[in-house]
Scaffold this active site. Structure first.
Site, PDB file in Angstrom:
ATOM      1  N   ARG A  15       0.841  -1.200   0.000  1.00  0.00           N
ATOM      2  CA  ARG A  15       0.000   0.000   0.000  1.00  0.00           C
ATOM      3  C   ARG A  15       0.874   1.247   0.000  1.00  0.00           C
ATOM      4  NH1 ARG A  15      -3.537  -1.474   5.179  1.00  0.00           N
ATOM      5  NH2 ARG A  15      -1.554  -2.459   5.690  1.00  0.00           N
ATOM      6  N   LYS A  74       2.502   1.620   7.232  1.00  0.00           N
ATOM      7  CA  LYS A  74       2.894   0.805   8.381  1.00  0.00           C
ATOM      8  C   LYS A  74       3.908   1.546   9.249  1.00  0.00           C
ATOM      9  CE  LYS A  74       1.607  -2.942   8.938  1.00  0.00           C
ATOM     10  NZ  LYS A  74       0.372  -3.349   9.655  1.00  0.00           N
ATOM     11  N   TYR A  93      -0.125   3.919  10.554  1.00  0.00           N
ATOM     12  CA  TYR A  93      -0.487   2.897  11.552  1.00  0.00           C
ATOM     13  C   TYR A  93       0.755   2.661  12.393  1.00  0.00           C
ATOM     14  CZ  TYR A  93      -4.766   1.488   9.083  1.00  0.00           C
ATOM     15  OH  TYR A  93      -6.009   1.456   8.501  1.00  0.00           O
ATOM     16  N   HIS A  95       0.538   0.938  16.064  1.00  0.00           N
ATOM     17  CA  HIS A  95       0.355  -0.241  16.938  1.00  0.00           C
ATOM     18  C   HIS A  95       1.527  -0.381  17.915  1.00  0.00           C
ATOM     19  CE1 HIS A  95      -3.202  -1.678  14.874  1.00  0.00           C
ATOM     20  NE2 HIS A  95      -2.599  -1.440  13.729  1.00  0.00           N
ATOM     21  N   GLU A 117      -4.649   4.165  13.960  1.00  0.00           N
ATOM     22  CA  GLU A 117      -5.577   3.256  14.638  1.00  0.00           C
ATOM     23  C   GLU A 117      -6.164   3.811  15.922  1.00  0.00           C
ATOM     24  OE1 GLU A 117      -2.333   2.757  14.375  1.00  0.00           O
ATOM     25  OE2 GLU A 117      -1.515   2.247  16.354  1.00  0.00           O
ATOM     26  N   ALA A 267      -9.227 -12.112  13.445  1.00  0.00           N
ATOM     27  CA  ALA A 267      -8.793 -11.486  14.706  1.00  0.00           C
ATOM     28  C   ALA A 267      -7.358 -11.869  15.092  1.00  0.00           C
ATOM     29  CB  ALA A 267      -9.756 -11.857  15.826  1.00  0.00           C
ATOM     30  N   ASP A 269      -4.674 -10.560  14.350  1.00  0.00           N
ATOM     31  CA  ASP A 269      -3.832  -9.409  14.721  1.00  0.00           C
ATOM     32  C   ASP A 269      -3.999  -9.044  16.194  1.00  0.00           C
ATOM     33  OD1 ASP A 269      -6.412  -8.470  14.312  1.00  0.00           O
ATOM     34  OD2 ASP A 269      -5.763  -6.543  13.505  1.00  0.00           O
ATOM     35  N   VAL A 297      -3.849 -14.865   8.208  1.00  0.00           N
ATOM     36  CA  VAL A 297      -2.967 -13.805   7.715  1.00  0.00           C
ATOM     37  C   VAL A 297      -3.222 -12.521   8.518  1.00  0.00           C
ATOM     38  CG1 VAL A 297      -2.349 -12.399   5.721  1.00  0.00           C
ATOM     39  CG2 VAL A 297      -2.838 -14.833   5.429  1.00  0.00           C
ATOM     40  N   ASN A 299      -2.110  -9.443   8.020  1.00  0.00           N
ATOM     41  CA  ASN A 299      -2.353  -8.193   7.275  1.00  0.00           C
ATOM     42  C   ASN A 299      -3.108  -8.510   5.984  1.00  0.00           C
ATOM     43  OD1 ASN A 299      -0.178  -9.452   6.040  1.00  0.00           O
ATOM     44  ND2 ASN A 299       0.659  -7.517   5.267  1.00  0.00           N
ATOM     45  N   MET A 300      -4.323  -8.968   6.145  1.00  0.00           N
ATOM     46  CA  MET A 300      -5.120  -9.393   4.988  1.00  0.00           C
ATOM     47  C   MET A 300      -5.251  -8.301   3.914  1.00  0.00           C
ATOM     48  SD  MET A 300      -8.012 -11.660   6.914  1.00  0.00           S
ATOM     49  CE  MET A 300      -8.897 -12.126   5.441  1.00  0.00           C
TER      50      MET A 300
HETATM   51  N1  LIG Z   1      -6.185  -9.832   9.910  1.00  0.00           N
HETATM   52  C1  LIG Z   1      -6.360  -8.634   9.382  1.00  0.00           C
HETATM   53  O1  LIG Z   1      -5.758  -8.286   8.375  1.00  0.00           O
HETATM   54  C2  LIG Z   1      -7.350  -7.687  10.004  1.00  0.00           C
HETATM   55  C3  LIG Z   1      -7.785  -6.541   9.309  1.00  0.00           C
HETATM   56  C4  LIG Z   1      -8.762  -5.730   9.898  1.00  0.00           C
HETATM   57  C5  LIG Z   1      -9.262  -6.055  11.174  1.00  0.00           C
HETATM   58  N2  LIG Z   1      -8.784  -7.167  11.821  1.00  0.00           N
HETATM   59  C6  LIG Z   1      -9.280  -7.582  13.138  1.00  0.00           C
HETATM   60  O2  LIG Z   1     -10.602  -8.119  13.039  1.00  0.00           O
HETATM   61  C7  LIG Z   1     -11.208  -8.068  14.324  1.00  0.00           C
HETATM   62  C8  LIG Z   1     -12.614  -7.507  14.219  1.00  0.00           C
HETATM   63  O3  LIG Z   1     -12.534  -6.123  13.843  1.00  0.00           O
HETATM   64  P1  LIG Z   1     -13.847  -5.232  13.643  1.00  0.00           P
HETATM   65  O4  LIG Z   1     -13.396  -3.956  13.021  1.00  0.00           O
HETATM   66  O5  LIG Z   1     -14.915  -6.015  12.998  1.00  0.00           O
HETATM   67  O6  LIG Z   1     -14.254  -4.952  15.167  1.00  0.00           O
HETATM   68  P2  LIG Z   1     -15.683  -4.475  15.681  1.00  0.00           P
HETATM   69  O7  LIG Z   1     -15.466  -3.860  17.015  1.00  0.00           O
HETATM   70  O8  LIG Z   1     -16.408  -3.707  14.625  1.00  0.00           O
HETATM   71  O9  LIG Z   1     -16.477  -5.850  15.874  1.00  0.00           O
HETATM   72  C9  LIG Z   1     -16.166  -6.802  16.841  1.00  0.00           C
HETATM   73  C10 LIG Z   1     -17.464  -7.490  17.243  1.00  0.00           C
HETATM   74  O10 LIG Z   1     -17.128  -8.606  18.058  1.00  0.00           O
HETATM   75  C11 LIG Z   1     -18.202  -8.764  18.978  1.00  0.00           C
HETATM   76  N3  LIG Z   1     -17.792  -9.647  20.054  1.00  0.00           N
HETATM   77  C12 LIG Z   1     -16.974  -9.382  21.102  1.00  0.00           C
HETATM   78  N4  LIG Z   1     -16.863 -10.505  21.868  1.00  0.00           N
HETATM   79  C13 LIG Z   1     -17.601 -11.469  21.262  1.00  0.00           C
HETATM   80  C14 LIG Z   1     -17.899 -12.828  21.564  1.00  0.00           C
HETATM   81  N5  LIG Z   1     -17.403 -13.431  22.665  1.00  0.00           N
HETATM   82  N6  LIG Z   1     -18.689 -13.519  20.719  1.00  0.00           N
HETATM   83  C15 LIG Z   1     -19.212 -12.938  19.621  1.00  0.00           C
HETATM   84  N7  LIG Z   1     -18.990 -11.644  19.296  1.00  0.00           N
HETATM   85  C16 LIG Z   1     -18.202 -10.927  20.113  1.00  0.00           C
HETATM   86  C17 LIG Z   1     -18.491  -7.317  19.403  1.00  0.00           C
HETATM   87  O11 LIG Z   1     -19.777  -7.207  20.008  1.00  0.00           O
HETATM   88  C18 LIG Z   1     -18.389  -6.587  18.071  1.00  0.00           C
HETATM   89  O12 LIG Z   1     -19.657  -6.461  17.428  1.00  0.00           O
HETATM   90  C19 LIG Z   1     -10.252  -7.235  15.178  1.00  0.00           C
HETATM   91  O13 LIG Z   1      -9.454  -8.096  15.949  1.00  0.00           O
HETATM   92  C20 LIG Z   1      -9.428  -6.503  14.175  1.00  0.00           C
HETATM   93  O14 LIG Z   1      -8.179  -6.103  14.697  1.00  0.00           O
HETATM   94  C21 LIG Z   1      -7.845  -7.966  11.256  1.00  0.00           C
END
Ligand SMILES: NC(=O)c1ccc[n+]([C@@H]2O[C@H](COP(=O)([O-])OP(=O)(O)OC[C@H]3O[C@@H](n4cnc5c(N)ncnc54)[C@H](O)[C@@H]3O)[C@@H](O)[C@H]2O)c1
Length: 374
Positions: A15, A74, A93, A95, A117, A267, A269, A297, A299-300
């Site tokens: 990016r 990053k 970003y 972190h 973030e 999740a 990350d 992954v 950093n999807m």
């Molecule tokens: N891997 C990647 O590349 C990447 C990219 C973007 C985001 N993420 C990650 O994805 C995850 C979700 O991000 P988001 O923006 O959707 O967050 P968000 O806050 O919008 O949504 C999280 C949801 O999880 C729910 N939740 C919490 N505990 C729960 C449980 N025990 N059971 C069911 N639901 C539960 C919350 O109520 C909330 O609605 C985060 O960890 C974020 O860091 C990863």
């Protein structure tokens, strides 16, 4: 203001922090933009496309040494620490709650470090994280569908089915931004979708916006166990702000899953929400545990830089414009959301969670800056 756009040198990062369209907006406002040679290449923006709108193309030294504001995607990696200096604003970003070395390097340099973030609006939304969650959520269903194919080690199942053959079952744990976006792509593919959430208000909202096309269930250990047992694809999308993700799917539950089923732990990350998850990369995205494919992954959005760069810069540009137009000090006085983004200023840690994470002193931003100055 003199604004520099640095090339990302972290592995697997394609990016760029500013598009030519964004550069033109800044130039029209009277700012000077210098883009490092090749910075946009990974996102399909040539040097010429920046030059055409009036940006200068410069060397890495020029970008870091002549700019008052450096834009990145990053966090700086170790070889960039020497470029951090007093008088520079870095917007990227970061972190840093998870990176003590970088935190100390930023503090010692005297730089002003503003993290995408932690920019946070009064309704607790994170506007500069949301676009990447949208991308990751949509990719999660896409990646899951792909790894369900037999030659890739999957069950050999088409998520959408065909007339006369049932569609696949997708279970999404967490119905936030990632979960919602995963659901709309899975629905688009024709899958049968269940979202497990623990917020009733959020489930009411999801029912409304998804017009009742998904099954919404209260998330509990028992329900998770039952739901994953007959799922073809499970997507982990929970977030507990500021905390590690809870391990909601245990190894025992995974043993009870169908052979060739796929787990996508978005999740990851935050540590991941499946007991068997460990972070993977785009070059080796999956591994198998108990005959279940794991895609983890960290950093999807990096897989789709053409989309991610545009989505990210759509969200960051208004804040970049504010910093450039008013200077950081006045910009944070005018906008409390941007003020939350300031993690380090004048050698002080101004974001409490970062100070706590590394046992450093926390100085509220208003003690470093007179926030009522404007
Ligand atoms: N891997 C990647 O590349 C990447 C990219 C973007 C985001 N993420 C990650 O994805 C995850 C979700 O991000 P988001 O923006 O959707 O967050 P968000 O806050 O919008 O949504 C999280 C949801 O999880 C729910 N939740 C919490 N505990 C729960 C449980 N025990 N059971 C069911 N639901 C539960 C919350 O109520 C909330 O609605 C985060 O960890 C974020 O860091 C990863």
């Amino acid at each position: 203001m003199r604004i520099g756009v640095a090339t990302e040198i972290k592995p697997d990062e394609y990016r760029v922090a500013l598009t030519p369209a964004g550069a033109l907006e800044l130039i029209r406002r009277g700012h000077d933009v210098v883009v490092e040679t090749g910075a946009g290449a990974g996102s399909a923006y040539s040097d010429e496309s920046y030059a055409r709108v009036g940006a200068r193309i410069g060397s890495v030294d020029e970008v870091w040494e002549s700019s008052e504001l450096v834009l990145k995607v990053k966090e700086p990696i170790a070889s960039e620490y020497g470029r951090l200096r007093e008088g520079l604003v870095l917007f990227t970003y970061l972190h840093i709650a998870a990176d003590e070395r970088l935190t100390r390097a930023l503090v010692e340099s005297g730089i002003a470090a503003v993290a995408y973030e932690t920019v946070e609006t009064t309704d607790r939304a994170l506007p500069l994280l949301a676009p990447m969650s949208e991308v990751a959520g949509r990719l999660a269903s896409q990646a899951g569908a792909y790894f369900l194919e037999k030659p890739l080690g999957g069950r050999g199942l088409l998520l959408g089915g065909v007339p006369g053959v049932a569609p696949g079952r997708v279970v999404i744990i967490g119905g936030g931004i990632v979960g919602y976006n995963a659901a709309i792509i899975a629905l688009g593919l024709g899958a049968q979708v269940t979202i497990l959430e623990r917020s009733i208000d959020r489930m009411r909202h999801l029912e409304e916006i998804l017009s009742g096309r998904v099954t919404l269930l209260m998330s509990s250990s028992l329900q998770i166990e039952a739901s994953v047992a007959d799922a073809d694809l499970v997507i982990g999308a929970v977030l507990i702000p500021g905390a590690l993700a809870p391990k909601l799917v245990t190894r025992q539950m995974i043993r009870g899953m169908r052979t060739g089923a796929v787990l996508v732990d978005v999740a990851i990350d935050q540590g991941g929400c499946f007991e068997t998850s460990h972070a993977t990369t785009h070059s080796e995205p999956v591994y198998v545990v108990d005959e279940v494919t794991h895609y983890c992954v960290a950093n999807m959005p990096g897989a789709v830089p053409v989309t991610s760069t545009r989505a990210l810069t759509n969200a960051t540009l208004p804040y970049v414009e504010a910093i450039a137009d008013y200077g950081l000090r006045d910009a944070v006085s005018r906008d409390a959301a941007l003020a939350k983004g300031v993690n380090i200023l004048d050698g002080k840690v101004t974001y409490e969670a970062v100070a706590e994470a590394h046992g450093l002193d926390y100085t509220p931003l208003e003690d470093v800056l007179p926030l009522s100055a404007v």
